[in-house]
Design an enzyme around this catalytic site. Sequence first.
Site, PDB file in Angstrom:
ATOM      1  N   THR A 204       0.817  -1.222   0.000  1.00  0.00           N
ATOM      2  CA  THR A 204       0.000   0.000   0.000  1.00  0.00           C
ATOM      3  C   THR A 204       0.847   1.267   0.000  1.00  0.00           C
ATOM      4  O   THR A 204       0.356   2.343   0.319  1.00  0.00           O
ATOM      5  CB  THR A 204      -0.921   0.013   1.231  1.00  0.00           C
ATOM      6  OG1 THR A 204      -0.103  -0.056   2.428  1.00  0.00           O
ATOM      7  CG2 THR A 204      -1.883  -1.162   1.214  1.00  0.00           C
ATOM      8  N   THR A 207      -0.474   5.059  -1.233  1.00  0.00           N
ATOM      9  CA  THR A 207      -1.929   5.138  -1.447  1.00  0.00           C
ATOM     10  C   THR A 207      -2.458   6.548  -1.228  1.00  0.00           C
ATOM     11  O   THR A 207      -3.319   7.017  -1.977  1.00  0.00           O
ATOM     12  CB  THR A 207      -2.678   4.164  -0.515  1.00  0.00           C
ATOM     13  OG1 THR A 207      -2.201   4.327   0.828  1.00  0.00           O
ATOM     14  CG2 THR A 207      -2.482   2.723  -0.947  1.00  0.00           C
ATOM     15  N   CYS A 209      -0.825   9.458  -1.540  1.00  0.00           N
ATOM     16  CA  CYS A 209      -0.381  10.299  -2.658  1.00  0.00           C
ATOM     17  C   CYS A 209      -1.246  10.040  -3.882  1.00  0.00           C
ATOM     18  O   CYS A 209      -1.675  10.969  -4.581  1.00  0.00           O
ATOM     19  CB  CYS A 209       1.071   9.988  -3.009  1.00  0.00           C
ATOM     20  SG  CYS A 209       2.242  10.105  -1.650  1.00  0.00           S
TER      21      CYS A 209
END
Length: 263
Positions: A204, A207, A209
């Site tokens: 992850t 995520t 951004c």
Amino acid sequence: MRTALSIAGSDSGGGAGIQADIKTMMANGVYAMTAVTALTAQNTTGVTGIFESTPEFLGKQLDSVFTDIYPDAVKIGMVSSAKLIETIADKLRQYGAKHVVVDPVMVSTSGSRLLEENAIETLTSELIPLAEVVTPNIPEAEILSAKTITDEKEMVKAAEEIGRRYGCSVLVKGGHQINDANDLLWKDGEIKWFRGKKIDNPNTHGTGCTLSSAIASNLAKGYSLDDSVERAKRYISGCLEAMLDLGKGSGPMNHGFKVEGEY
């Protein structure tokens, strides 16, 4: 073609920051531009170094973008110091920036602190009030609202506190053991839940951004904030469902899962 500007730090591992923003903006059909706030030595396991841009050089980057290819939306990510935040806020006001999305990055996925303690006050007093929407995760929303969040009711209270205090819309991102990827949008006193499915993917990195860049991209294309959030959530679900598996830690997503063509 619509355009979007990312103001953020570089991720040498390519999964977050400027690199994730460019990939996301391209995948969402807008032309991406950047102003780099810092270089980071970073991979899927953590951040080992940060080298900041000077306020003067960051200002020159922003002048170069705004005076030539004016952005239809602006996404702001990692800004680690008060002086850089002040520079960004000054330039956004100078050029009348529109559709500003602030992702108040304070700590990386791997747990590395990315915002100096004394910069939080500048972030909240100078930058967040310029935003159309701010996109904190649970820990960041706790800091911005000065409230503890342990359930969905407290997510609502925190979002309302942030929105009323800073005069912007607020998307509090779920997860962090509060719920299964359900995000809450507070806008003009109204709340709307965006229900998502939790995808069993440990990779992850980036995520936050990616979601904020996808929202900015859709705002740039003329979608409403509600529709931009909905479309961004569908996009990030696709990135995760592609199940890219790179690196030894929390790896990146496949931002180009829908990119097709001869090249």
